[in-house]
Design an enzyme around this catalytic site. Structure first.
Site, PDB file in Angstrom:
ATOM      1  N   GLU A  56     -13.834  15.140   1.172  1.00 40.52           N
ATOM      2  CA  GLU A  56     -14.113  16.578   1.060  1.00 40.52           C
ATOM      3  C   GLU A  56     -13.999  17.282   2.408  1.00 40.52           C
ATOM      4  OE1 GLU A  56     -17.961  17.165  -0.666  1.00 40.52           O
ATOM      5  OE2 GLU A  56     -17.483  15.946  -2.422  1.00 40.52           O
ATOM      6  N   VAL A  57     -14.494  16.643   3.449  1.00 38.97           N
ATOM      7  CA  VAL A  57     -14.517  17.271   4.773  1.00 38.97           C
ATOM      8  C   VAL A  57     -13.497  16.563   5.662  1.00 38.97           C
ATOM      9  CG1 VAL A  57     -15.919  17.855   6.772  1.00 38.97           C
ATOM     10  CG2 VAL A  57     -16.956  17.853   4.494  1.00 38.97           C
ATOM     11  N   ASN A  72     -14.197   7.924   3.365  1.00 34.23           N
ATOM     12  CA  ASN A  72     -13.187   8.395   2.428  1.00 34.23           C
ATOM     13  C   ASN A  72     -12.053   9.063   3.194  1.00 34.23           C
ATOM     14  OD1 ASN A  72     -14.831   7.710   0.155  1.00 34.23           O
ATOM     15  ND2 ASN A  72     -16.059   9.542   0.548  1.00 34.23           N
ATOM     16  N   HIS A 109     -20.129   7.297   6.189  1.00 35.14           N
ATOM     17  CA  HIS A 109     -21.362   7.434   5.417  1.00 35.14           C
ATOM     18  C   HIS A 109     -22.156   6.143   5.586  1.00 35.14           C
ATOM     19  CE1 HIS A 109     -20.014  10.780   2.589  1.00 35.14           C
ATOM     20  NE2 HIS A 109     -18.834  10.329   2.995  1.00 35.14           N
ATOM     21  N   HIS A 133     -15.690  10.801   9.126  1.00 38.78           N
ATOM     22  CA  HIS A 133     -17.131  10.524   9.077  1.00 38.78           C
ATOM     23  C   HIS A 133     -17.372   9.214   8.354  1.00 38.78           C
ATOM     24  CE1 HIS A 133     -15.980  13.149   5.709  1.00 38.78           C
ATOM     25  NE2 HIS A 133     -16.888  12.527   4.975  1.00 38.78           N
ATOM     26  N   ASP A 158     -27.005  13.634   5.621  1.00 41.99           N
ATOM     27  CA  ASP A 158     -26.138  14.309   4.649  1.00 41.99           C
ATOM     28  C   ASP A 158     -26.965  15.374   3.921  1.00 41.99           C
ATOM     29  OD1 ASP A 158     -23.277  13.400   3.049  1.00 41.99           O
ATOM     30  OD2 ASP A 158     -24.644  14.783   2.032  1.00 41.99           O
ATOM     31  N   ILE A 159     -26.369  16.548   3.731  1.00 43.96           N
ATOM     32  CA  ILE A 159     -27.081  17.671   3.120  1.00 43.96           C
ATOM     33  C   ILE A 159     -27.350  17.425   1.631  1.00 43.96           C
ATOM     34  CG2 ILE A 159     -25.100  19.079   2.367  1.00 43.96           C
ATOM     35  CD1 ILE A 159     -26.532  21.470   3.784  1.00 43.96           C
TER      36      ILE A 159
HETATM   37  P1  AMP Z   1     -16.611  13.151   1.920  1.00 41.41           P
HETATM   38  O1  AMP Z   1     -16.469  13.426   0.444  1.00 41.41           O
HETATM   39  O2  AMP Z   1     -16.505  11.698   2.266  1.00 41.41           O
HETATM   40  O3  AMP Z   1     -15.697  14.034   2.736  1.00 41.41           O
HETATM   41  O4  AMP Z   1     -18.119  13.517   2.279  1.00 41.41           O
HETATM   42  C1  AMP Z   1     -18.517  14.770   2.772  1.00 41.41           C
HETATM   43  C2  AMP Z   1     -20.027  14.738   2.840  1.00 41.41           C
HETATM   44  O5  AMP Z   1     -20.444  15.807   3.676  1.00 41.41           O
HETATM   45  C3  AMP Z   1     -20.725  14.921   1.499  1.00 41.41           C
HETATM   46  O6  AMP Z   1     -21.570  13.803   1.250  1.00 41.41           O
HETATM   47  C4  AMP Z   1     -21.524  16.220   1.671  1.00 41.41           C
HETATM   48  O7  AMP Z   1     -22.766  16.190   1.026  1.00 41.41           O
HETATM   49  C5  AMP Z   1     -21.669  16.282   3.189  1.00 41.41           C
HETATM   50  N1  AMP Z   1     -21.862  17.617   3.748  1.00 41.41           N
HETATM   51  C6  AMP Z   1     -21.150  18.741   3.487  1.00 41.41           C
HETATM   52  N2  AMP Z   1     -21.604  19.769   4.215  1.00 41.41           N
HETATM   53  C7  AMP Z   1     -22.635  19.287   4.965  1.00 41.41           C
HETATM   54  C8  AMP Z   1     -23.516  19.867   5.922  1.00 41.41           C
HETATM   55  N3  AMP Z   1     -23.445  21.167   6.269  1.00 41.41           N
HETATM   56  N4  AMP Z   1     -24.460  19.075   6.493  1.00 41.41           N
HETATM   57  C9  AMP Z   1     -24.548  17.767   6.155  1.00 41.41           C
HETATM   58  N5  AMP Z   1     -23.744  17.162   5.270  1.00 41.41           N
HETATM   59  C10 AMP Z   1     -22.795  17.910   4.662  1.00 41.41           C
END
Ligand code: AMP
Length: 123
Positions: A102-103, A94, A109, A107, A35-36
């Site tokens: 968010e994405v 999530n 975690h 995924h 994770d970034i």
């Molecule tokens: P969620 O809120 O469960 O959708 O988590 C999205 C996760 O993606 C967050 O923990 C971010 O820090 C992570 N994230 C977003 N962009 C990147 C990226 N380019 N590389 C790695 N992790 C990312």
């Protein structure tokens, strides 16, 4: 929950090689990367390569081969990072607005390396 996949989401771009990532493990159907913005000393994301939005979308629509590969890869990540046989970890996903996703690409975690606190805040 609707499962309309947005091919411009950041993990889709990572899978297409448009954005770099710190890969932990890659298989035919699955990618695991750091994770970034890590929330713990160990914070790895495991994603399927297929276009699935959420856990339930993946669990309902992915092939058995994809589902097995995903979970075996997650298990390998836990072993590689020393958390499975160590002090433990948390695996969470999530979904949607209430889950504060968010994405919009499914995924998992995998978090570890410290005591992580309670699972959710009580409202
Ligand atoms: P969620 O809120 O469960 O959708 O988590 C999205 C996760 O993606 C967050 O923990 C971010 O820090 C992570 N994230 C977003 N962009 C990147 C990226 N380019 N590389 C790695 N992790 C990312």
């Amino acid at each position: 929950m609707a499962h309309t996949y947005d091919p411009q989401n950041i993990f889709a771009r990572i899978l297409r090689g448009e954005i770099p990532n710190k890969t932990v493990l890659e298989t035919q159907h699955t990618l695991a990367f750091h994770d970034i913005n890590p929330a713990a000393p160990v914070h790895v994301l495991v994603i399927p390569k297929g276009p699935y939005v959420t856990f339930d979308h993946f669990a309902a629509d992915a092939s058995a081969e994809e589902i097995v590969d995903f979970h075996r890869t997650a298990a390998s990540v836990c072993a590689m990072l020393g958390i499975a046989a160590g002090d433990g970890y948390r695996a969470i996903t999530n979904a949607g607005v209430h889950g504060m996703q968010e994405v919009p690409h499914y995924h998992l975690h995998i978090l570890g390396g410290r005591v992580l606190g309670r699972l959710v805040e009580r409202a």
